[in-house]
Write a protein that holds these residues in place. Structure first.
Motif, PDB file in Angstrom:
ATOM      1  N   ARG A  83       7.155  -4.398  17.309  1.00 15.99           N
ATOM      2  CA  ARG A  83       6.509  -3.246  16.677  1.00 15.99           C
ATOM      3  C   ARG A  83       7.067  -3.080  15.263  1.00 15.99           C
ATOM      4  O   ARG A  83       8.275  -2.935  15.061  1.00 15.99           O
ATOM      5  N   ILE A  84       6.143  -3.116  14.282  1.00 15.26           N
ATOM      6  CA  ILE A  84       6.506  -2.898  12.873  1.00 15.26           C
ATOM      7  C   ILE A  84       5.960  -1.545  12.472  1.00 15.26           C
ATOM      8  O   ILE A  84       4.768  -1.266  12.658  1.00 15.26           O
ATOM      9  N   THR A  85       6.814  -0.700  11.884  1.00 18.20           N
ATOM     10  CA  THR A  85       6.400   0.639  11.448  1.00 18.20           C
ATOM     11  C   THR A  85       6.723   0.802   9.971  1.00 18.20           C
ATOM     12  O   THR A  85       7.870   0.591   9.549  1.00 18.20           O
ATOM     13  N   ILE A  86       5.733   1.131   9.182  1.00 17.99           N
ATOM     14  CA  ILE A  86       5.921   1.418   7.747  1.00 17.99           C
ATOM     15  C   ILE A  86       5.629   2.897   7.535  1.00 17.99           C
ATOM     16  O   ILE A  86       4.494   3.348   7.726  1.00 17.99           O
ATOM     17  N   SER A  87       6.657   3.654   7.160  1.00 18.31           N
ATOM     18  CA  SER A  87       6.524   5.097   6.947  1.00 18.31           C
ATOM     19  C   SER A  87       6.726   5.401   5.472  1.00 18.31           C
ATOM     20  O   SER A  87       7.500   4.719   4.783  1.00 18.31           O
ATOM     21  N   ASP A  88       6.038   6.424   4.982  1.00 19.69           N
ATOM     22  CA  ASP A  88       6.215   6.809   3.578  1.00 19.69           C
ATOM     23  C   ASP A  88       6.033   8.318   3.432  1.00 19.69           C
ATOM     24  O   ASP A  88       5.579   9.004   4.349  1.00 19.69           O
ATOM     25  N   SER A  89       6.411   8.797   2.265  1.00 22.68           N
ATOM     26  CA  SER A  89       6.258  10.222   1.938  1.00 22.68           C
ATOM     27  C   SER A  89       5.148  10.393   0.902  1.00 22.68           C
ATOM     28  O   SER A  89       5.238  11.236   0.017  1.00 22.68           O
ATOM     29  N   GLY A  90       4.132   9.570   1.026  1.00 18.18           N
ATOM     30  CA  GLY A  90       3.087   9.504   0.015  1.00 18.18           C
ATOM     31  C   GLY A  90       1.993  10.552   0.145  1.00 18.18           C
ATOM     32  O   GLY A  90       2.202  11.638   0.688  1.00 18.18           O
ATOM     33  N   VAL A  91       0.800  10.178  -0.333  1.00 17.28           N
ATOM     34  CA  VAL A  91      -0.316  11.132  -0.451  1.00 17.28           C
ATOM     35  C   VAL A  91      -0.900  11.532   0.901  1.00 17.28           C
ATOM     36  O   VAL A  91      -1.691  12.472   0.993  1.00 17.28           O
ATOM     37  N   GLY A  92      -0.528  10.789   1.960  1.00 20.01           N
ATOM     38  CA  GLY A  92      -1.060  11.130   3.283  1.00 20.01           C
ATOM     39  C   GLY A  92      -2.509  10.699   3.461  1.00 20.01           C
ATOM     40  O   GLY A  92      -3.135  10.135   2.550  1.00 20.01           O
ATOM     41  N   ILE A  93      -3.020  10.991   4.608  1.00 24.39           N
ATOM     42  CA  ILE A  93      -4.408  10.598   4.953  1.00 24.39           C
ATOM     43  C   ILE A  93      -5.109  11.809   5.551  1.00 24.39           C
ATOM     44  O   ILE A  93      -4.646  12.373   6.543  1.00 24.39           O
ATOM     45  N   ASN A  98       0.825  -1.214   0.000  1.00 23.97           N
ATOM     46  CA  ASN A  98       0.000   0.000   0.000  1.00 23.97           C
ATOM     47  C   ASN A  98       0.855   1.259   0.000  1.00 23.97           C
ATOM     48  O   ASN A  98       0.578   2.221  -0.731  1.00 23.97           O
ATOM     49  N   SER A  99       1.891   1.267   0.832  1.00 18.53           N
ATOM     50  CA  SER A  99       2.766   2.442   0.894  1.00 18.53           C
ATOM     51  C   SER A  99       3.439   2.692  -0.449  1.00 18.53           C
ATOM     52  O   SER A  99       3.591   3.842  -0.884  1.00 18.53           O
ATOM     53  N   VAL A 100       3.850   1.623  -1.121  1.00 20.20           N
ATOM     54  CA  VAL A 100       4.459   1.775  -2.447  1.00 20.20           C
ATOM     55  C   VAL A 100       3.439   2.336  -3.434  1.00 20.20           C
ATOM     56  O   VAL A 100       3.747   3.259  -4.213  1.00 20.20           O
ATOM     57  N   LYS A 101       2.217   1.826  -3.401  1.00 22.71           N
ATOM     58  CA  LYS A 101       1.196   2.259  -4.355  1.00 22.71           C
ATOM     59  C   LYS A 101       0.771   3.712  -4.106  1.00 22.71           C
ATOM     60  O   LYS A 101       0.461   4.439  -5.055  1.00 22.71           O
ATOM     61  N   TYR A 102       0.729   4.134  -2.843  1.00 21.56           N
ATOM     62  CA  TYR A 102       0.221   5.469  -2.521  1.00 21.56           C
ATOM     63  C   TYR A 102       1.333   6.498  -2.318  1.00 21.56           C
ATOM     64  O   TYR A 102       1.079   7.586  -1.803  1.00 21.56           O
ATOM     65  N   THR A 103       2.546   6.164  -2.733  1.00 22.61           N
ATOM     66  CA  THR A 103       3.651   7.119  -2.672  1.00 22.61           C
ATOM     67  C   THR A 103       4.094   7.420  -4.097  1.00 22.61           C
ATOM     68  O   THR A 103       4.574   6.528  -4.808  1.00 22.61           O
ATOM     69  N   LEU A 104       3.953   8.642  -4.513  1.00 23.55           N
ATOM     70  CA  LEU A 104       4.277   9.027  -5.889  1.00 23.55           C
ATOM     71  C   LEU A 104       5.756   9.356  -6.047  1.00 23.55           C
ATOM     72  O   LEU A 104       6.318   9.190  -7.122  1.00 23.55           O
ATOM     73  N   LYS A 105       6.364   9.826  -4.988  1.00 25.32           N
ATOM     74  CA  LYS A 105       7.802  10.092  -5.002  1.00 25.32           C
ATOM     75  C   LYS A 105       8.318  10.091  -3.561  1.00 25.32           C
ATOM     76  O   LYS A 105       7.570  10.313  -2.620  1.00 25.32           O
ATOM     77  N   GLY A 106       9.656   9.823  -3.469  1.00 21.79           N
ATOM     78  CA  GLY A 106      10.225   9.847  -2.131  1.00 21.79           C
ATOM     79  C   GLY A 106      10.621   8.468  -1.655  1.00 21.79           C
ATOM     80  O   GLY A 106      11.319   7.729  -2.356  1.00 21.79           O
ATOM     81  N   PHE A 107      10.124   8.076  -0.482  1.00 22.21           N
ATOM     82  CA  PHE A 107      10.611   6.849   0.158  1.00 22.21           C
ATOM     83  C   PHE A 107       9.484   6.063   0.815  1.00 22.21           C
ATOM     84  O   PHE A 107       8.422   6.597   1.104  1.00 22.21           O
ATOM     85  N   VAL A 108       9.816   4.795   1.033  1.00 20.59           N
ATOM     86  CA  VAL A 108       9.014   3.913   1.893  1.00 20.59           C
ATOM     87  C   VAL A 108      10.002   3.217   2.817  1.00 20.59           C
ATOM     88  O   VAL A 108      10.945   2.572   2.356  1.00 20.59           O
ATOM     89  N   ARG A 109       9.785   3.351   4.124  1.00 24.44           N
ATOM     90  CA  ARG A 109      10.744   2.834   5.105  1.00 24.44           C
ATOM     91  C   ARG A 109      10.034   1.868   6.053  1.00 24.44           C
ATOM     92  O   ARG A 109       8.977   2.180   6.599  1.00 24.44           O
TER      93      ARG A 109
END
Length: 534
Positions: free
Chosen positions: A458-468, A436-447
């Motif tokens: 604890r698993i944390t998936i952060s991205d620089s995507g479209v936000g919520i 999901n993070s890959v699909k909803y991030t147009l540029k930047g990173f997924v960590r």
């Protein structure tokens, strides 16, 4: 005064009980002809009982004469409504015959009017030393009153006996209860209003006819509600109302003057009216609650049917898609020999689309099974670090094609062996969130980050995507929930992925949530899984 008030208290308590029962039964089902007739019988009984009580109180000849006439007037209607109640009981819908309206009612009306004239009672011939009427001259129409009243009562009892013979099951039990009340009332009236005055010259209980009718009213009321699971809350309110009315009426015992007596009786009437309204309000509330519960049950049945249909259709579609997937895979792999380049490319695209369709159907089936509680969770021991590494590695190609930096910040130290359903956590939780993070991030990173405490992973998936957005945040993790902004980026979203992930995480005793500062400001998805003992 004390004796007068004690008699009045007895009649008043009985009248209050009859009134509350009558209105309670009526409000229980206002469309029932039995309930409506029972209310009419209760009200006429109250008026007749009060008039009967007043007959045995000190009065003038004129007042005593009119009191007797009023008693007989309501006595006619009392007998008619008794017959009607026996005729319609215990049906909610019953049609009275034409002869009832075109013959019986007119005869009863004429007879009732005649009781108010000298044709039934001409004059008072004797008063006791206390001023009570003990002698009265009958008119020529007294026979009509007697014959009609006795005929109606006998016909009513006969109707009950006939119904008891032809009915069966709970209806026969209801009629038996009503018959029991009739028998008790008949025995009381004969014993206290006939045998004692005639054989023993003891008229002491004549003013208390209302008390003797109460068994019939109570048994009939119980028979009406006996097989309808009368609500405990309504019953409690009815009992409370009765005791409030009785407590108010007891104050009449200490009335010191006629004015005070009238005032306290007025308070009693007001309390009784308030009690009836309170019972009505509670019955209405109970009916609304029952309606809501019925609608909820119907909705559950509909949802269950829809789920079964969805499950069936999804299985069928999955079967067809699986066959198509196998066919396109064989063509793409060259199992049927070398094919033209265009056909090869077309079969590859078709294979990808079919696989997406299969994944969508599987998501829907999984969501349905999770909601129905038919999914069990395995307890496998697996390396969480290795699982995340493999998922990130599988999605690297898609991330690079989008120009994204997909990284996994692997923990340097510590053991990350976890006990749980490895397949479900890998496929529906970790992979779904990273994908999901890959699909909803147009540029930047997924960590992707992994950490542990003594009690949880604890698993944390952060991205620089479209936000919520705050509005879309409300729909996350709901079945079929899709945000207005996210659907613009991924039009193929089913809305089941996060719902499945949440259900699986919670099935492991964990928590999952999302954080975002708003539109175009990225997002973080956090999963906490408790460390389970082997």
């Amino acid at each position: 005064m004390i004796e007068l008030n004690l008699d009045l208290i007895s009649v008043g308590i009985t009248a209050a009980g009859i009134g509350i029962l009558g209105f309670t039964i009526f409000f229980n089902n206002t469309r029932s002809i039995t309930n409506t007739t029972f209310l009419a019988f209760s009200l006429i009984t109250i008026v007749w009982s009060i008039a009967n009580y007043l007959q045995y109180q000190p009065s003038t000849p004129a007042t005593g004469l009119w009191t007797v006439r009023i008693i007989t007037f309501f006595g006619v209607w009392h007998a008619l409504v008794f017959f009607t109640l026996c005729y319609v009981f215990p049906d909610a819908q019953a049609k009275l015959p034409k002869i009832f309206f075109y013959a019986l009612v007119p005869i009863a009306s004429v007879t009732a009017l005649l009781t108010l004239t000298p044709l039934v009672f001409s004059r008072v011939t004797q008063l006791s030393p206390e001023g009570v009427v003990v002698g009265i001259e009958n008119g020529p129409a007294i026979a009509l009153f007697g014959i009609l009243s006795i005929a109606l009562i006998v016909a009513g009892i006969g109707t009950l006996l006939r119904k008891a013979y032809v009915k069966s099951g709970h209806e026969r039990h209801q009629i038996a209860l009503m018959g029991l009340g009739t028998f008790i009332t008949f025995v009381c009236i004969v014993s206290f209003n006939l045998v004692l005055p005639a054989a023993f010259n003891n008229p002491r209980f004549l003013p208390l006819s209302a008390v003797f009718i109460f068994p019939f009213v109570a048994c009939t009321a119980y028979a009406i509600v006996r097989y309808k699971l009368f609500d405990v809350k309504v019953l409690a309110t009815e009992i409370l109302s009765f005791f409030l009315s009785v407590a108010t009426l007891l104050q009449v015992l200490f009335a010191g003057s006629a004015i005070e007596l009238l005032f306290r009786l007025s308070i009693f009437v007001l309390v009784l009216m308030f009690s009836i309204l309170m019972v009505r309000s509670v019955i209405k509330e109970v009916r609304q609650r029952e309606l809501i519960e019925k609608q909820e049950k119907e909705l559950e049945d509909i949802n269950r049917q829809q789920e079964s249909l969805l499950h069936f259709i999804s299985h069928e579609v999955k079967g067809y898609l699986t066959k198509s997937e196998a066919a396109f895979a064989a063509i793409f792999a060259g199992d049927y020999g070398e094919v033209q380049p265009k056909l090869h490319d077309m079969s590859g695209m078709a294979l990808a689309d079919v696989r997406k369709g299969v994944d969508t159907v599987i998501d829907i089936l999984d969501a349905s099974n999770l909601r129905r509680g038919t999914v069990s969770f395995k307890r496998d021991t697996f390396d969480l670090v290795a699982a995340i590494e493999e998922i990130v590695r599988d999605l690297q190609a898609e991330a690079k094609a989008r120009g994204l930096e997909l990284t996994f910040e692997k923990p340097v130290t510590g053991a990350y062996m976890y006990i749980g359903d490895e397949d479900k956590l890998r496929r529906h939780v970790i992979r779904n969130l990273v994908d999901n993070s890959v699909k909803y991030t147009l540029k930047g990173f997924v960590r992707v980050q992994l950490a542990r405490t003594p009690n949880l992973m604890r698993i944390t998936i952060s991205d620089s995507g479209v936000g919520i957005t705050p509005e879309d945040m409300k729909h996350l993790f709901t079945e079929g929930g899709k945000g207005a902004e996210s659907i613009k980026v991924n039009v193929h979203s089913t809305g089941y992925g996060l719902f499945i992930a949440k259900t699986i995480v919670e099935g492991h005793g964990g928590k999952i949530w999302a954080e975002s500062e708003g539109k175009d400001k990225g997002a973080r998805f956090i999963v906490e899984l408790p460390i389970l003992s082997a």
